[in-house]
Design an enzyme around this catalytic site. Structure first.
Site, mmCIF file in Angstrom:
data_model
loop_
_atom_site.group_PDB
_atom_site.id
_atom_site.type_symbol
_atom_site.label_atom_id
_atom_site.label_comp_id
_atom_site.label_asym_id
_atom_site.label_seq_id
_atom_site.Cartn_x
_atom_site.Cartn_y
_atom_site.Cartn_z
ATOM 1 N N ASP A 310 -33.156 65.152 15.609
ATOM 2 C CA ASP A 310 -34.068 64.684 14.575
ATOM 3 C C ASP A 310 -34.439 65.808 13.611
ATOM 4 O O ASP A 310 -34.547 66.974 14.005
ATOM 5 C CB ASP A 310 -35.333 64.138 15.244
ATOM 6 C CG ASP A 310 -36.343 63.608 14.253
ATOM 7 O OD1 ASP A 310 -36.026 62.623 13.562
ATOM 8 O OD2 ASP A 310 -37.442 64.185 14.166
ATOM 9 N N GLU A 363 -29.463 64.234 12.060
ATOM 10 C CA GLU A 363 -30.196 63.527 11.008
ATOM 11 C C GLU A 363 -30.545 64.586 9.965
ATOM 12 O O GLU A 363 -31.584 65.236 10.018
ATOM 13 C CB GLU A 363 -31.465 62.866 11.559
ATOM 14 C CG GLU A 363 -32.134 61.957 10.536
ATOM 15 C CD GLU A 363 -33.602 62.238 10.317
ATOM 16 O OE1 GLU A 363 -34.172 61.617 9.417
ATOM 17 O OE2 GLU A 363 -34.168 63.080 11.025
#
Length: 635
Positions: A310, A363
């Protein structure tokens, strides 16, 4: 002093290369001098005193004082306690008389929130039954394999309304999730972070227990059961993982031993002002040991097939989310986080060295180069990167009234300018259906029929476009409302034909994707894609070919982004013979109007679009049609 960490372990830890630190730090069942108990070890180099406190000694800070080794790791053996014991570390700093009770950074289990203590847990006694999956998963996770991911938040996928709207447990979720995912045709599940976190509203992205699956849904072995069950049903499991930041909760990592141990001391480096969280100090070797160990831990002990990392952009840029004066340049004067770059490369190198049959997914929302290229070639070493640009362009395009789409044709075509610069995954994730953005269905313009037709068209284009796929839960049947982490999905809507038709469409797209090699084996090679015509902006129509390694293995996609039926629309094709219409989003079983080409068309030798043959077709309104050549002669 007899120590659990050897001198070599301590050396590796201090060098940032103790990649299995979870085998020694934390709480481990042990036996010493004929007595069974638990061996505790915690890193707190700036502490004056550390003790183990718990339900076994009435939380008395003086009952079990630990001893420190040369690496700053405090250790103690506590006899006559075992699995299930609840504990914390009482830490007293050398400075400012700072005293605090901390959860175990390496703890394998935790109390359910709002309690914050760790639990002793034996994670070695689960009997796995996923040997067949583990032996074959290299092929399932390969870059030339079909990868279609169903993103799930465990606390809101389904709930038990008649029992106070409670969560399902890991074991209750296993058969339900497996049945739904197999029925929808997805290849993998991606769980939003399941690591222990104190605040439900963070969705797991503010982690406090990096080595502990959240106790909300059961014990660590229950989570193992869920992964095991999914593997036995042929479904891969990916975890969201958050090395970019961590919350400031007192029991967590922040200011752990009275110093900024895991985070930078200067808030311009050590805090995210937007999220009010701490940032890891990637330049500290012991922190690298902690994070890389944690990544390997999930792949090792829980048989996880991949990690989606993330907020990579927040790690790469020192000024991410910060105004002028809120950040410090690197030693070269730039905005790049040199230590984070080094960490990410080391992370990917260690993961692929130890578990080459898994995947890492970034990401990363900027144009940082070579995110999914090998470290030896100057890349960051990830296997895949989310294509955020494609996602934003397509959602903006689809939100336009079809009358105005002819002015936005470049938003469809631009992604093919860079589609092969990275190994891209196409995401429609949870982030797109919260905070007032509306559900996927509500983003579509028009009346009810057009909303569903637009969404079927969008998903059809997504599955035709090069790149792996990801849909968030609820997207597959067109949930009306935005995602609410405190409520289950709108499963009752499946009783309505349009929603059921959309779910059937997603299933058929997944089956087409998994069954046609041209749609996955050349995802990252320009030879796998070719525009037929992308210039008909006046009528908002595009057409393209997808090809496999065998050039004769090909599919034709034609998209009509207006609600006007186009009769006698001619498309150039590379070969003659019969082209079977194998998928049509306007078919009645999906909720469409039934416009189409009666199962297929025969190519005629009438050149167009630079090709020697052509098909004269009917394009359904707000629809996509897919053709496969059933027989052909030499072009």
């Amino acid at each position: 002093m007899q120590t659990a960490l050897s001198e070599f372990d301590q050396y590796l830890f201090a060098e940032g290369k103790f990649y299995r630190a979870y085998e020694k730090l934390g709480a481990h069942l042990a036996e010493k001098d004929g007595r069974r108990g638990v061996q505790f070890a915690v890193w707190a180099p700036n502490a004056r005193l550390v003790s183990v406190i718990g339900d076994f000694n009435n939380w008395n800070p003086g009952a079990r004082i630990m001893r420190a080794n040369s690496a700053g790791v405090w250790e103690a053996f506590v006899p006559d306690i075992g699995e299930g014991a609840v504990y914390k570390y009482h830490v007293e700093s050398r400075d400012h008389d700072y005293r605090v009770d901390k959860a175990d950074p390496y703890g394998f289990a935790a109390e359910i929130r709002p309690q914050t203590a760790s639990r002793v847990c034996n994670i070695e006694n689960y009997a796995w039954h996923d040997d067949a999956w583990m032996a074959a998963r290299a092929n399932k996770n390969s870059l030339d394999a079909p990868i279609s991911i169903y993103e799930v938040h465990l606390g809101s996928w389904k709930r038990v309304a008649e029992e106070g709207n409670r969560w399902l447990t890991y074991r209750e979720l296993a058969p339900r999730l497996a049945d739904h995912v197999r029925d929808a045709g997805f290849t993998h599940i991606e769980f939003l972070p399941i690591m222990e976190h104190p605040f439900d509203g963070s969705w797991g992205y503010q982690t406090i227990g990096y080595f502990a699956p959240t106790s909300r849904f059961g014990a660590p072995t229950d989570f193992m059961y869920l992964v095991d069950y999914l593997h036995q049903r042929g479904i891969g499991v990916i975890l969201d993982w958050v090395p970019a930041h961590f919350p400031k909760d007192e029991a967590g990592l922040g200011y752990f031993d009275g110093s900024h141990l895991y985070e930078h001391a200067d808030p311009r480096q050590g805090e995210h002002p937007e999220w009010n969280t701490f940032v890891f100090n990637y330049g500290r070797n012991e922190v690298q040991s902690f994070l890389i160990s944690n990544a390997l831990f999930w792949l090792d002990k829980y048989h996880i097939d991949g990690l989606r990392v993330d907020a990579v952009a927040a790690m790469l840029y020192l000024d991410y989310g910060r105004r002028e004066g809120q950040w410090m340049p690197n030693r070269y004067g730039g905005r790049e986080n040199v230590e984070a770059i080094h960490f990410l490369r080391a992370l990917n190198e260690q993961i692929y060295a130890a578990f080459p049959d898994t995947m890492t997914i970034a990401e990363e929302s900027t144009a940082w180069p070579q995110v999914s290229r090998p470290t030896y070639a100057g890349g960051l070493g990830f296997g895949l990167k989310w294509n955020m640009g494609w996602m934003h362009d397509m959602l903006n395009y689809m939100s336009q009234d079809p009358v105005f789409r002819n002015y936005h044709q470049n938003e469809i075509t631009f992604s093919l300018m860079y589609a092969f610069a990275e190994n891209f995954l196409l995401p429609f994730s949870h982030d797109e259906v919260v905070y007032g953005k509306g559900s996927m269905l509500r983003k579509m313009p028009g009346d009810n029929w057009r909303e569903f037709a637009n969404l079927r068209l969008l998903y059809g284009f997504m599955f035709g476009h090069p790149g792996k796929k990801l849909l968030f839960m609820g997207d597959e049947f067109g949930q009306w409302a935005e995602w609410d982490h405190d409520a289950e999905l709108e499963w009752n809507s499946l009783k309505e034909p349009f929603h059921d038709g959309l779910k059937r469409w997603v299933h058929d797209l997944n089956m087409l994707y998994r069954g046609e090699r041209s749609l996955y084996e050349t995802d990252f090679n320009p030879s796998g894609f070719e525009w037929v015509d992308c210039k008909d902006s006046q009528r908002s129509i595009i057409s393209f070919l997808r090809r496999g390694r065998d050039a004769n293995n090909q599919l034709l996609f034609v998209c009509n982004f207006t609600p006007v039926v186009r009769q006698n629309y001619r498309i150039g094709v590379p070969c003659d013979g019969y082209w079977k219409e194998i998928l049509n989003s306007d078919a009645a079983l999906y909720g469409g109007s039934g416009q189409g080409n009666l199962g297929g068309l025969t190519a005629v030798p009438l050149p167009i679009h630079g090709r020697p043959f052509s098909l004269n077709m009917t394009l359904p309104p707000l629809g996509i049609v897919v053709f496969r050549p059933e027989s052909s002669g030499a072009a």
